[in-house]
Design an enzyme around this catalytic site. Sequence first.
Site, short mmCIF file in Angstrom:
data_model
loop_
_atom_site.label_atom_id
_atom_site.label_comp_id
_atom_site.label_asym_id
_atom_site.label_seq_id
_atom_site.Cartn_x
_atom_site.Cartn_y
_atom_site.Cartn_z
N ILE A 248 1.06 8.51 -31.97
CA ILE A 248 0.62 7.18 -32.42
C ILE A 248 1.39 6.10 -31.70
CG2 ILE A 248 0.47 5.63 -34.40
CD1 ILE A 248 0.10 8.11 -36.16
N SER B 273 3.32 3.01 -40.84
CA SER B 273 3.79 4.39 -40.94
C SER B 273 4.08 4.78 -42.38
CB SER B 273 5.02 4.59 -40.06
OG SER B 273 5.43 5.94 -40.07
N ARG B 274 5.27 4.47 -42.87
CA ARG B 274 5.65 4.76 -44.25
C ARG B 274 6.43 3.57 -44.80
NH1 ARG B 274 2.25 7.82 -44.01
NH2 ARG B 274 2.23 10.07 -44.34
N GLU C 183 4.42 1.85 -53.16
CA GLU C 183 2.96 1.75 -53.23
C GLU C 183 2.33 2.76 -54.18
OE1 GLU C 183 1.00 4.26 -49.65
OE2 GLU C 183 2.30 2.63 -48.97
N ASP D 50 0.88 -2.17 -43.69
CA ASP D 50 -0.18 -1.33 -44.24
C ASP D 50 0.38 -0.36 -45.27
OD1 ASP D 50 -2.94 -0.39 -44.32
OD2 ASP D 50 -2.17 1.44 -43.37
N HIS E 97 -2.79 0.79 -47.13
CA HIS E 97 -2.65 2.11 -46.50
C HIS E 97 -3.99 2.61 -45.94
CE1 HIS E 97 0.32 5.68 -46.59
NE2 HIS E 97 -0.54 5.84 -45.60
N GLN E 98 -4.61 1.77 -45.11
CA GLN E 98 -5.92 2.10 -44.57
C GLN E 98 -5.93 2.33 -43.07
OE1 GLN E 98 -7.59 -2.04 -45.53
NE2 GLN E 98 -8.71 -1.56 -43.65
N ALA E 99 -4.76 2.34 -42.44
CA ALA E 99 -4.72 2.45 -40.98
C ALA E 99 -5.43 3.71 -40.48
CB ALA E 99 -3.28 2.41 -40.48
#
Length: 323
Positions: free
Chosen positions: A144, A222-223, A252, A247, A284-286
């Site tokens: 990535i 990422s996280r 979350e 993201d 969190h939609q990447a």
Amino acid sequence: MLREAFDRAFGGRHELRCLRLFLNQDTAPTAAGHEVVLSSVNDTLDAEVLSSLSKGGTRMIAQRATGHNNIDLAAAEELGLTVARVSSYSPYSVAEFAWALALAVDRRIVRAAHRTREFDFRLDGLLGRDLHGRTAGVVGTGKIGASFARIAHGFGMRLLGWDAVENPDCLALGMEYVERERLFAGADLISLHVPLLPDTHHLVDARTLSLMKDDAILVNSSRGGLIDTDALLETLRGGRLSGVGLDVYEEEAGVFFLDKSLEVMTDERLARLMTFSNVLITSHQAYFTRDAVGQIAETTVANIADHLAGRSGANTLTRPSAG
């Protein structure tokens, strides 16, 4: 897509039950009698939950993601549970979305869109800057990160990289690998692409944030745990950073993927982040493209097939002992 992949692989020989809930100690009993449990990154699979699943007859955890920091692998191994993950899927889905966040905060796209919907066509407060000729810092240069770097190279940016292992593809783009401190101090745009591990937890803390340029852009797809949210809030309150695109968020779980629009937001840090006009947060939609989701579904089903056949492979994280 998951059900379609499941039906293609098993042709009705096995049942797939889909529930709209997060896995935790309270919901674990719903899996009783199911040999395989499919999990996501926001599920809780600690020792207690894994024990409940094991007692209910579960023998495999199929994680529908690359990251697995939410799973107690030592406990799973002790319980004799097989754990497998999706070790890779389309890196372009995440890299392209990270760039969408970067460009959106740089060019104030969301604010501009809200204005024009109200027929306000002024340019006040929308001044961005060219990224061509500036420096991109890529933290983590796996598949990535390398995809993100190739896009940055296309923009004509200078590349700084930080990783335990140098990626030849990134070196071919002219990337210079440097110490983390130098990357944070020298980059105009920093994008995070490392897994969440004990060594990377709060990788972006008060010290690293203090090194960043006042007008730098920070992107995390990422996280969430890579960023110390309290330190980020303090930095933003000080008027620093041109833009932040997130993201992911370290707390979350229990919020992202759910409709909270009719509830009071009890997470004060998340609510506070939302108040900054230069911060853009997505849920969190990447990874969420047809290509990536399709690959995740196919790999998850393949992992289940391997388990049922007594096989293990590159995606297997734990397996029952021979005894």
